[in-house]
Write a protein that holds these residues in place. Structure first.
Motif, PDB file in Angstrom:
ATOM      1  N   GLN A 127      67.555  94.762  13.853  1.00 17.29           N
ATOM      2  CA  GLN A 127      65.990  95.044  13.984  1.00 17.29           C
ATOM      3  C   GLN A 127      65.345  93.694  14.301  1.00 17.29           C
ATOM      4  O   GLN A 127      64.259  93.986  14.969  1.00 17.29           O
ATOM      5  N   ASN A 128      65.695  92.687  14.215  1.00 20.04           N
ATOM      6  CA  ASN A 128      64.892  91.617  14.162  1.00 20.04           C
ATOM      7  C   ASN A 128      65.581  90.551  14.856  1.00 20.04           C
ATOM      8  O   ASN A 128      65.029  89.360  14.643  1.00 20.04           O
ATOM      9  N   GLY A 129      66.422  90.529  15.746  1.00 24.30           N
ATOM     10  CA  GLY A 129      66.946  89.697  16.706  1.00 24.30           C
ATOM     11  C   GLY A 129      67.691  88.685  16.177  1.00 24.30           C
ATOM     12  O   GLY A 129      67.928  87.549  16.596  1.00 24.30           O
ATOM     13  N   PHE A 130      68.712  88.926  15.114  1.00 18.29           N
ATOM     14  CA  PHE A 130      69.696  88.050  14.412  1.00 18.29           C
ATOM     15  C   PHE A 130      71.010  89.000  14.544  1.00 18.29           C
ATOM     16  O   PHE A 130      71.143  89.875  14.585  1.00 18.29           O
ATOM     17  N   HIS A 131      71.900  87.776  15.045  1.00 14.65           N
ATOM     18  CA  HIS A 131      73.430  88.364  14.935  1.00 14.65           C
ATOM     19  C   HIS A 131      74.081  87.775  13.808  1.00 14.65           C
ATOM     20  O   HIS A 131      73.786  86.982  13.155  1.00 14.65           O
ATOM     21  N   VAL A 132      75.184  88.610  13.419  1.00 10.75           N
ATOM     22  CA  VAL A 132      75.855  88.486  12.146  1.00 10.75           C
ATOM     23  C   VAL A 132      77.164  87.503  12.767  1.00 10.75           C
ATOM     24  O   VAL A 132      77.823  87.918  13.509  1.00 10.75           O
ATOM     25  N   ASP A 156      73.952  92.720  19.155  1.00  6.86           N
ATOM     26  CA  ASP A 156      74.957  91.992  18.568  1.00  6.86           C
ATOM     27  C   ASP A 156      76.471  92.266  19.151  1.00  6.86           C
ATOM     28  O   ASP A 156      77.006  93.411  18.532  1.00  6.86           O
ATOM     29  N   PRO A 157      77.150  91.609  19.346  1.00  2.60           N
ATOM     30  CA  PRO A 157      78.669  91.897  19.720  1.00  2.60           C
ATOM     31  C   PRO A 157      79.436  92.126  18.629  1.00  2.60           C
ATOM     32  O   PRO A 157      80.641  92.581  19.083  1.00  2.60           O
ATOM     33  N   ALA A 158      79.386  91.543  17.570  1.00  3.64           N
ATOM     34  CA  ALA A 158      80.148  91.736  16.558  1.00  3.64           C
ATOM     35  C   ALA A 158      80.391  93.331  16.286  1.00  3.64           C
ATOM     36  O   ALA A 158      81.528  93.671  15.694  1.00  3.64           O
ATOM     37  N   TYR A 159      79.514  93.993  16.512  1.00  3.14           N
ATOM     38  CA  TYR A 159      79.806  95.567  16.266  1.00  3.14           C
ATOM     39  C   TYR A 159      80.324  96.379  17.306  1.00  3.14           C
ATOM     40  O   TYR A 159      80.854  97.371  17.173  1.00  3.14           O
ATOM     41  N   SER A 160      80.675  95.580  18.530  1.00  4.86           N
ATOM     42  CA  SER A 160      81.362  96.243  19.593  1.00  4.86           C
ATOM     43  C   SER A 160      82.906  96.746  19.079  1.00  4.86           C
ATOM     44  O   SER A 160      83.879  96.244  18.707  1.00  4.86           O
ATOM     45  N   GLY A 161      83.256  98.298  19.364  1.00  2.00           N
ATOM     46  CA  GLY A 161      84.339  98.816  18.997  1.00  2.00           C
ATOM     47  C   GLY A 161      84.628  99.409  17.781  1.00  2.00           C
ATOM     48  O   GLY A 161      85.615  99.662  17.420  1.00  2.00           O
ATOM     49  N   LEU A 162      83.619  98.917  16.804  1.00  3.28           N
ATOM     50  CA  LEU A 162      83.725  99.247  15.380  1.00  3.28           C
ATOM     51  C   LEU A 162      82.729 100.645  15.095  1.00  3.28           C
ATOM     52  O   LEU A 162      81.709 100.713  15.825  1.00  3.28           O
ATOM     53  N   PRO A 163      83.331 101.570  14.248  1.00  2.00           N
ATOM     54  CA  PRO A 163      82.202 102.454  13.697  1.00  2.00           C
ATOM     55  C   PRO A 163      81.127 101.830  12.969  1.00  2.00           C
ATOM     56  O   PRO A 163      81.390 101.059  12.058  1.00  2.00           O
ATOM     57  N   LEU A 164      79.901 102.265  13.844  1.00  2.00           N
ATOM     58  CA  LEU A 164      78.828 101.482  13.356  1.00  2.00           C
ATOM     59  C   LEU A 164      78.415 101.499  11.835  1.00  2.00           C
ATOM     60  O   LEU A 164      78.264 100.585  11.181  1.00  2.00           O
ATOM     61  N   GLY A 165      78.464 102.771  11.050  1.00  2.00           N
ATOM     62  CA  GLY A 165      78.164 103.071   9.745  1.00  2.00           C
ATOM     63  C   GLY A 165      79.232 102.403   8.898  1.00  2.00           C
ATOM     64  O   GLY A 165      78.628 101.546   7.912  1.00  2.00           O
ATOM     65  N   ALA A 166      80.245 102.322   9.227  1.00  2.00           N
ATOM     66  CA  ALA A 166      81.260 101.378   8.568  1.00  2.00           C
ATOM     67  C   ALA A 166      80.917  99.874   8.590  1.00  2.00           C
ATOM     68  O   ALA A 166      81.157  99.101   7.768  1.00  2.00           O
ATOM     69  N   HIS A 173      82.593  91.759  10.871  1.00  2.00           N
ATOM     70  CA  HIS A 173      83.697  90.469  10.940  1.00  2.00           C
ATOM     71  C   HIS A 173      84.698  90.650   9.636  1.00  2.00           C
ATOM     72  O   HIS A 173      85.781  90.558  10.049  1.00  2.00           O
ATOM     73  N   LEU A 174      84.061  91.101   8.534  1.00  2.00           N
ATOM     74  CA  LEU A 174      84.798  91.372   7.405  1.00  2.00           C
ATOM     75  C   LEU A 174      86.202  92.581   7.749  1.00  2.00           C
ATOM     76  O   LEU A 174      87.016  92.525   7.505  1.00  2.00           O
TER      77      LEU A 174
END
Length: 222
Positions: A127-132, A156-166, A173-174
């Protein structure tokens, strides 16, 4: 000076010319950052007078008063805009960290180690413009997540292809790393949440996220 696993993980995610450690307590992390050459200058910020004095004593004992500036104050208030390139907040609850992050000025890199779930911090980052950018797990009294956030434009591209809640609950990354430590944490959550879950109860949504995370790690591992 040895650091415990969670502070060692935080140290490995920090490299900057000038770094701020907010709520440093004993100043062990800043001292090791200087000693290992990961930063050249460090600012320690402490609100309470007892930990402030403790930090000042440890910095002086280490002979690093010329490189570590210990300041009294609340959160980022003692810092000038642009003074540091990164900052760390370790050993606090996620809600306490969020209150500190409400400051008008934040550096472009944040290393965060909450003592409870990091989910709220990942939501805040979106929500504040930071990527993990990086995530680590550290063992201790329980399992700690340590996050490196960097200010970036767009989703944030880190979330691409993953279930968001999980991914928000366990870390994008984990999840992709799918370590035995994370899988053990997910399995414990499923065991704890299963008898509590029922329609419209919070535990039901948490259980669904845990089950989705387990499925995601199984898929990644092949």
């Amino acid at each position: 000076m040895l650091l415990d696993a969670r502070l060692s993980a935080a140290l490995s995610l920090i490299r900057a010319e000038t770094h701020a450690d907010i709520g440093s307590d004993h100043a062990h992390l800043p001292i090791r950052l200087i000693q290992t050459g990961r930063v050249k200058q460090c600012v320690v910020v402490e609100l309470n007078t007892g930990p402030l004095a403790h930090a000042q004593q440890n910095v002086a004992r280490a002979g690093l008063s010329g490189q570590i500036n210990v300041r009294h104050g609340n959160g980022f208030a003692p810092l000038q805009a642009g003074e540091v390139q990164s900052a760390s907040l370790c050993g606090m609850g996620a809600n306490t960290i969020l209150k500190v992050l409400s400051a008008a000025y934040l550096p472009p890199v944040l290393v965060l180690q909450p003592n409870d779930s990091a989910r709220a911090l990942r939501v805040w980052a979106q929500q504040n413009g930071f990527h993990v950018q990086q995530e680590l797990l550290a063992t201790g009294y329980w399992t700690y997540a340590v996050l490196r956030l960097e200010r970036r434009a767009g989703p944030d591209p880190a979330y691409s292809g993953l279930p968001l809640g999980a991914a928000l609950r366990y870390g994008p990354h984990l999840l992709r790393e799918a370590s035995a430590l994370l899988r053990g944490q997910i399995e414990k959550d499923i065991e704890r949440l299963t008898p509590l879950a029922a329609p419209r109860r919070p535990a039901q949504a948490e259980l669904q996220d845990a089950l989705a995370a387990l499925a995601a790690t199984a898929l990644i591992q092949g």
